[in-house]
Scaffold this motif. Sequence first.
Motif, PDB file in Angstrom:
ATOM      1  N   PHE A   1      -9.221 -58.115  19.248  1.00  0.00           N
ATOM      2  CA  PHE A   1      -8.215 -58.786  18.413  1.00  0.00           C
ATOM      3  C   PHE A   1      -7.200 -59.465  19.314  1.00  0.00           C
ATOM      4  O   PHE A   1      -6.309 -58.817  19.877  1.00  0.00           O
ATOM      5  N   CYS A   2      -7.329 -60.773  19.446  1.00  0.00           N
ATOM      6  CA  CYS A   2      -6.451 -61.555  20.314  1.00  0.00           C
ATOM      7  C   CYS A   2      -5.333 -62.168  19.485  1.00  0.00           C
ATOM      8  O   CYS A   2      -5.594 -62.978  18.589  1.00  0.00           O
ATOM      9  N   GLN A   3      -4.100 -61.802  19.788  1.00  0.00           N
ATOM     10  CA  GLN A   3      -2.947 -62.448  19.166  1.00  0.00           C
ATOM     11  C   GLN A   3      -2.517 -63.614  20.055  1.00  0.00           C
ATOM     12  O   GLN A   3      -1.856 -63.421  21.072  1.00  0.00           O
ATOM     13  N   ASN A   4      -2.937 -64.777  19.683  1.00  0.00           N
ATOM     14  CA  ASN A   4      -2.550 -65.973  20.427  1.00  0.00           C
ATOM     15  C   ASN A   4      -1.149 -66.375  19.991  1.00  0.00           C
ATOM     16  O   ASN A   4      -0.974 -67.099  19.013  1.00  0.00           O
ATOM     17  N   ASN A   5      -0.146 -65.880  20.722  1.00  0.00           N
ATOM     18  CA  ASN A   5       1.242 -66.194  20.363  1.00  0.00           C
ATOM     19  C   ASN A   5       1.785 -67.369  21.169  1.00  0.00           C
ATOM     20  O   ASN A   5       2.976 -67.612  21.214  1.00  0.00           O
ATOM     21  N   HIS A   6       0.873 -68.083  21.832  1.00  0.00           N
ATOM     22  CA  HIS A   6       1.140 -69.351  22.510  1.00  0.00           C
ATOM     23  C   HIS A   6       1.767 -69.254  23.889  1.00  0.00           C
ATOM     24  O   HIS A   6       1.847 -70.271  24.586  1.00  0.00           O
ATOM     25  N   TYR A   7       2.190 -68.064  24.298  1.00  0.00           N
ATOM     26  CA  TYR A   7       2.788 -67.959  25.626  1.00  0.00           C
ATOM     27  C   TYR A   7       2.388 -66.665  26.326  1.00  0.00           C
ATOM     28  O   TYR A   7       2.527 -65.583  25.767  1.00  0.00           O
ATOM     29  N   ALA A   8       1.909 -66.807  27.555  1.00  0.00           N
ATOM     30  CA  ALA A   8       1.698 -65.670  28.446  1.00  0.00           C
ATOM     31  C   ALA A   8       2.945 -65.605  29.332  1.00  0.00           C
ATOM     32  O   ALA A   8       3.002 -66.252  30.380  1.00  0.00           O
ATOM     33  N   ILE A   9       3.934 -64.888  28.884  1.00  0.00           N
ATOM     34  CA  ILE A   9       5.303 -64.937  29.401  1.00  0.00           C
ATOM     35  C   ILE A   9       5.787 -66.388  29.267  1.00  0.00           C
ATOM     36  O   ILE A   9       6.046 -66.845  28.175  1.00  0.00           O
TER      37      ILE A   9
END
Length: 383
Positions: free
Chosen positions: A197-205
């Motif tokens: 389950f990948c939560q793509n919240n648009h930013y890796a930090i």
Amino acid sequence: MLTIRPGTDTSLRQGQLARLIAPDGQRLHDPDLDPWVADVFEEQLLGLYEDMVVARRIDTEAVALQRQGQLVLWPPLIGQEAAQIGSARALRSDDFVFSSYREHAVAYVRGVTMTDMLRVWRGSQFSGWNPYDVGMATPAVIIGAQTLHAVGYAMGITHDGADAVSVAYFGDGATSEGDTNEAMVFAAAYRAPVVFFCQNNHYAISEPVGLQAQKPLADRAPGFGIPSIRVDGNDVLAVLAATRMAVDHARTGGGPMFIEAVTYRLGPHTTSDDPTKYREAAELETWRELDPLERTRLRLVDAGVLTQEREAAVKAASGRIAKELREGCLSLRPRDPLAIFDDVYAKTPDSLRRERDAYAAYLASFDGAETTTGDARSEGVAR
């Protein structure tokens, strides 16, 4: 109803976003997802809404505690409530969750107490809860490490002949980690009953997802032989449906499945982060208009379910949880420094005992030191 063939090499949606509730609250229909939420009527949706309101209140209260110096750090989840609540409510009690450090709403659904949720962030304990009490491992801070743990656990499920599943929660940044890719190799090879389950919240930090992925993240999984679906992560109903689908696929022998829940982190990466340094205010406002709580609220108001009385009851419930969180936080006390040596081994080896004694002597050398020299065990250490 959508049929998923084991070993399929194409994304179920070829990058399209599955959705059941529009941002304006309109109920949409999807022939593939609708059957998975045929039992979810307005009353059940109201329960999901209350979960999301509570999750946001947990988050805002914890941020306030950190700003007041009561927590060392906190990784906010604001904006990701639908992705976490919708997916967590699709699981059985015997399923097992492996999460990152941001899945506070999942922990709430799994039954983690408010006090246990804060132990690590208060600095009073190295681990927050007993995983076997709630079917959820304590959070992994090493990015992507939990994906391997989830696959290993899933392989154990198969070995035991059980029909439970494991679920690995991670962010978009973790898809660039070797651990996550290796986990998918093993999951596909052994047809492990695991849901990624990948939560793509648009930013890796501070790094936007566009720098590490030129195409939807869901498109990566089919390369490993894992079917995938890309869902609107701010639509709690669509997330619930997609997760039920994926869990059923894994539970019935279909092997692993990958969900990309496209959402947005409205807050900072952690309370030590300043997101204004790397994202524009206009982008943030655009995503605020897609707020998962407001979308669900509009649907419930339109359906005539969310009356003023019920909204007040939801607010009161979140207030009780916030009070429990704050009281639990303030009740936690620092551990004895020597407790760091406890529970490392079932039987303490002489080498560790000597190291412990040396550390005790070092601590005792400070004026006014109050250090236990016996078998130090503070409240909540051994669980």
